[in-house]
Design a protein around this motif. Structure first.
Motif, PDB file in Angstrom:
ATOM      1  N   SER A  73       0.823  -1.209   0.000  1.00  0.00           N
ATOM      2  CA  SER A  73       0.000   0.000   0.000  1.00  0.00           C
ATOM      3  C   SER A  73       0.857   1.258   0.000  1.00  0.00           C
ATOM      4  O   SER A  73       0.567   2.217  -0.715  1.00  0.00           O
ATOM      5  CB  SER A  73      -0.931   0.013   1.215  1.00  0.00           C
ATOM      6  OG  SER A  73      -1.849  -1.026   1.145  1.00  0.00           O
ATOM      7  N   PHE A  76       2.350   1.676  -3.435  1.00  0.00           N
ATOM      8  CA  PHE A  76       1.290   2.061  -4.378  1.00  0.00           C
ATOM      9  C   PHE A  76       0.907   3.536  -4.208  1.00  0.00           C
ATOM     10  O   PHE A  76       0.819   4.285  -5.186  1.00  0.00           O
ATOM     11  CB  PHE A  76       0.085   1.146  -4.166  1.00  0.00           C
ATOM     12  CG  PHE A  76      -0.992   1.302  -5.185  1.00  0.00           C
ATOM     13  CD1 PHE A  76      -0.791   0.920  -6.498  1.00  0.00           C
ATOM     14  CD2 PHE A  76      -2.220   1.826  -4.836  1.00  0.00           C
ATOM     15  CE1 PHE A  76      -1.786   1.062  -7.451  1.00  0.00           C
ATOM     16  CE2 PHE A  76      -3.223   1.976  -5.767  1.00  0.00           C
ATOM     17  CZ  PHE A  76      -3.005   1.593  -7.079  1.00  0.00           C
ATOM     18  N   VAL A  77       0.728   3.970  -2.971  1.00  0.00           N
ATOM     19  CA  VAL A  77       0.370   5.371  -2.708  1.00  0.00           C
ATOM     20  C   VAL A  77       1.522   6.294  -3.107  1.00  0.00           C
ATOM     21  O   VAL A  77       1.301   7.369  -3.670  1.00  0.00           O
ATOM     22  CB  VAL A  77      -0.018   5.575  -1.232  1.00  0.00           C
ATOM     23  CG1 VAL A  77      -0.108   7.047  -0.879  1.00  0.00           C
ATOM     24  CG2 VAL A  77      -1.336   4.874  -0.949  1.00  0.00           C
ATOM     25  N   TYR A  78       2.749   5.895  -2.847  1.00  0.00           N
ATOM     26  CA  TYR A  78       3.902   6.710  -3.228  1.00  0.00           C
ATOM     27  C   TYR A  78       3.948   6.911  -4.745  1.00  0.00           C
ATOM     28  O   TYR A  78       4.115   8.027  -5.234  1.00  0.00           O
ATOM     29  CB  TYR A  78       5.196   6.062  -2.735  1.00  0.00           C
ATOM     30  CG  TYR A  78       6.432   6.817  -3.148  1.00  0.00           C
ATOM     31  CD1 TYR A  78       6.803   7.981  -2.487  1.00  0.00           C
ATOM     32  CD2 TYR A  78       7.220   6.373  -4.206  1.00  0.00           C
ATOM     33  CE1 TYR A  78       7.932   8.684  -2.864  1.00  0.00           C
ATOM     34  CE2 TYR A  78       8.342   7.064  -4.595  1.00  0.00           C
ATOM     35  CZ  TYR A  78       8.691   8.221  -3.927  1.00  0.00           C
ATOM     36  OH  TYR A  78       9.804   8.917  -4.319  1.00  0.00           O
ATOM     37  N   ILE A  79       3.760   5.817  -5.485  1.00  0.00           N
ATOM     38  CA  ILE A  79       3.792   5.905  -6.951  1.00  0.00           C
ATOM     39  C   ILE A  79       2.660   6.788  -7.462  1.00  0.00           C
ATOM     40  O   ILE A  79       2.872   7.661  -8.318  1.00  0.00           O
ATOM     41  CB  ILE A  79       3.728   4.493  -7.576  1.00  0.00           C
ATOM     42  CG1 ILE A  79       5.023   3.741  -7.287  1.00  0.00           C
ATOM     43  CG2 ILE A  79       3.474   4.565  -9.073  1.00  0.00           C
ATOM     44  CD1 ILE A  79       4.965   2.258  -7.636  1.00  0.00           C
ATOM     45  N   LEU A  80       1.458   6.597  -6.945  1.00  0.00           N
ATOM     46  CA  LEU A  80       0.320   7.413  -7.386  1.00  0.00           C
ATOM     47  C   LEU A  80       0.496   8.881  -7.005  1.00  0.00           C
ATOM     48  O   LEU A  80       0.129   9.775  -7.770  1.00  0.00           O
ATOM     49  CB  LEU A  80      -0.984   6.867  -6.801  1.00  0.00           C
ATOM     50  CG  LEU A  80      -1.459   5.538  -7.382  1.00  0.00           C
ATOM     51  CD1 LEU A  80      -2.714   5.080  -6.680  1.00  0.00           C
ATOM     52  CD2 LEU A  80      -1.694   5.642  -8.879  1.00  0.00           C
ATOM     53  N   THR A  81       1.050   9.118  -5.824  1.00  0.00           N
ATOM     54  CA  THR A  81       1.285  10.502  -5.396  1.00  0.00           C
ATOM     55  C   THR A  81       2.299  11.183  -6.311  1.00  0.00           C
ATOM     56  O   THR A  81       2.095  12.328  -6.722  1.00  0.00           O
ATOM     57  CB  THR A  81       1.778  10.540  -3.944  1.00  0.00           C
ATOM     58  OG1 THR A  81       0.817   9.912  -3.112  1.00  0.00           O
ATOM     59  CG2 THR A  81       1.994  11.955  -3.472  1.00  0.00           C
ATOM     60  N   ARG A  82       3.377  10.496  -6.611  1.00  0.00           N
ATOM     61  CA  ARG A  82       4.401  11.073  -7.497  1.00  0.00           C
ATOM     62  C   ARG A  82       3.833  11.320  -8.891  1.00  0.00           C
ATOM     63  O   ARG A  82       4.232  12.262  -9.564  1.00  0.00           O
ATOM     64  CB  ARG A  82       5.603  10.127  -7.600  1.00  0.00           C
ATOM     65  CG  ARG A  82       6.333   9.877  -6.314  1.00  0.00           C
ATOM     66  CD  ARG A  82       7.194  10.986  -5.890  1.00  0.00           C
ATOM     67  NE  ARG A  82       8.297  11.104  -6.831  1.00  0.00           N
ATOM     68  CZ  ARG A  82       9.167  12.078  -6.814  1.00  0.00           C
ATOM     69  NH1 ARG A  82       9.078  13.016  -5.911  1.00  0.00           N
ATOM     70  NH2 ARG A  82      10.122  12.133  -7.694  1.00  0.00           N
ATOM     71  N   ARG A  83       2.909  10.493  -9.322  1.00  0.00           N
ATOM     72  CA  ARG A  83       2.387  10.600 -10.682  1.00  0.00           C
ATOM     73  C   ARG A  83       1.283  11.646 -10.818  1.00  0.00           C
ATOM     74  O   ARG A  83       1.232  12.371 -11.800  1.00  0.00           O
ATOM     75  CB  ARG A  83       1.878   9.240 -11.133  1.00  0.00           C
ATOM     76  CG  ARG A  83       1.371   9.254 -12.539  1.00  0.00           C
ATOM     77  CD  ARG A  83       0.990   7.871 -12.976  1.00  0.00           C
ATOM     78  NE  ARG A  83       0.386   7.924 -14.286  1.00  0.00           N
ATOM     79  CZ  ARG A  83       0.921   7.454 -15.382  1.00  0.00           C
ATOM     80  NH1 ARG A  83       2.085   6.869 -15.316  1.00  0.00           N
ATOM     81  NH2 ARG A  83       0.305   7.547 -16.533  1.00  0.00           N
ATOM     82  N   PHE A  84       0.377  11.727  -9.843  1.00  0.00           N
ATOM     83  CA  PHE A  84      -0.820  12.533 -10.028  1.00  0.00           C
ATOM     84  C   PHE A  84      -0.892  13.819  -9.203  1.00  0.00           C
ATOM     85  O   PHE A  84      -1.692  14.690  -9.511  1.00  0.00           O
ATOM     86  CB  PHE A  84      -2.069  11.696  -9.723  1.00  0.00           C
ATOM     87  CG  PHE A  84      -2.275  10.590 -10.714  1.00  0.00           C
ATOM     88  CD1 PHE A  84      -2.610  10.870 -12.021  1.00  0.00           C
ATOM     89  CD2 PHE A  84      -2.120   9.269 -10.337  1.00  0.00           C
ATOM     90  CE1 PHE A  84      -2.792   9.855 -12.941  1.00  0.00           C
ATOM     91  CE2 PHE A  84      -2.307   8.243 -11.246  1.00  0.00           C
ATOM     92  CZ  PHE A  84      -2.640   8.544 -12.550  1.00  0.00           C
TER      93      PHE A  84
END
Length: 95
Positions: A73, A76-84
């Motif tokens: 988790s 996943f949150v780190y990747i989504l935060t960096r992306r969006f």
């Protein structure tokens, strides 16, 4: 499939029908059900004959059930935060 249908009905009722005093009673009922669930799990574990000997492996399994989803988790949150999430440019202004 039945679980998803019941969960969906619960979400709709919670969204549209739970107001004021009903919400407070629903919170109390949820707390009571949670306490009953924990108590019944303790009773079930206490009935096992070799519970003490299984406790170490149960602890390890529980730790892994906590650790793996938590790490996944966070990643996943780190990747989504960096992306969006909007990043600030070099001047300190928002994009």
């Amino acid at each position: 499939m039945k679980i998803f249908i019941i969960m969906g009905i619960g979400i709709l009722i919670g969204r549209f029908l739970m107001i004021g005093k009903l919400k407070k009673w629903n919170e109390r009922l949820a707390m009571l059900c949670t306490l009953l669930l924990i108590f019944s799990m303790g009773v079930m574990l206490g009935q096992k004959d070799n519970f003490i000997s299984e406790l170490s492996s149960l602890g390890l399994k529980s730790f892994l059930f906590f650790l793996i989803p938590t790490v996944v988790s966070i990643i996943f949150v780190y990747i989504l935060t960096r992306r969006f999430i909007d990043k600030k440019d070099t001047k300190g202004n928002d994009k």
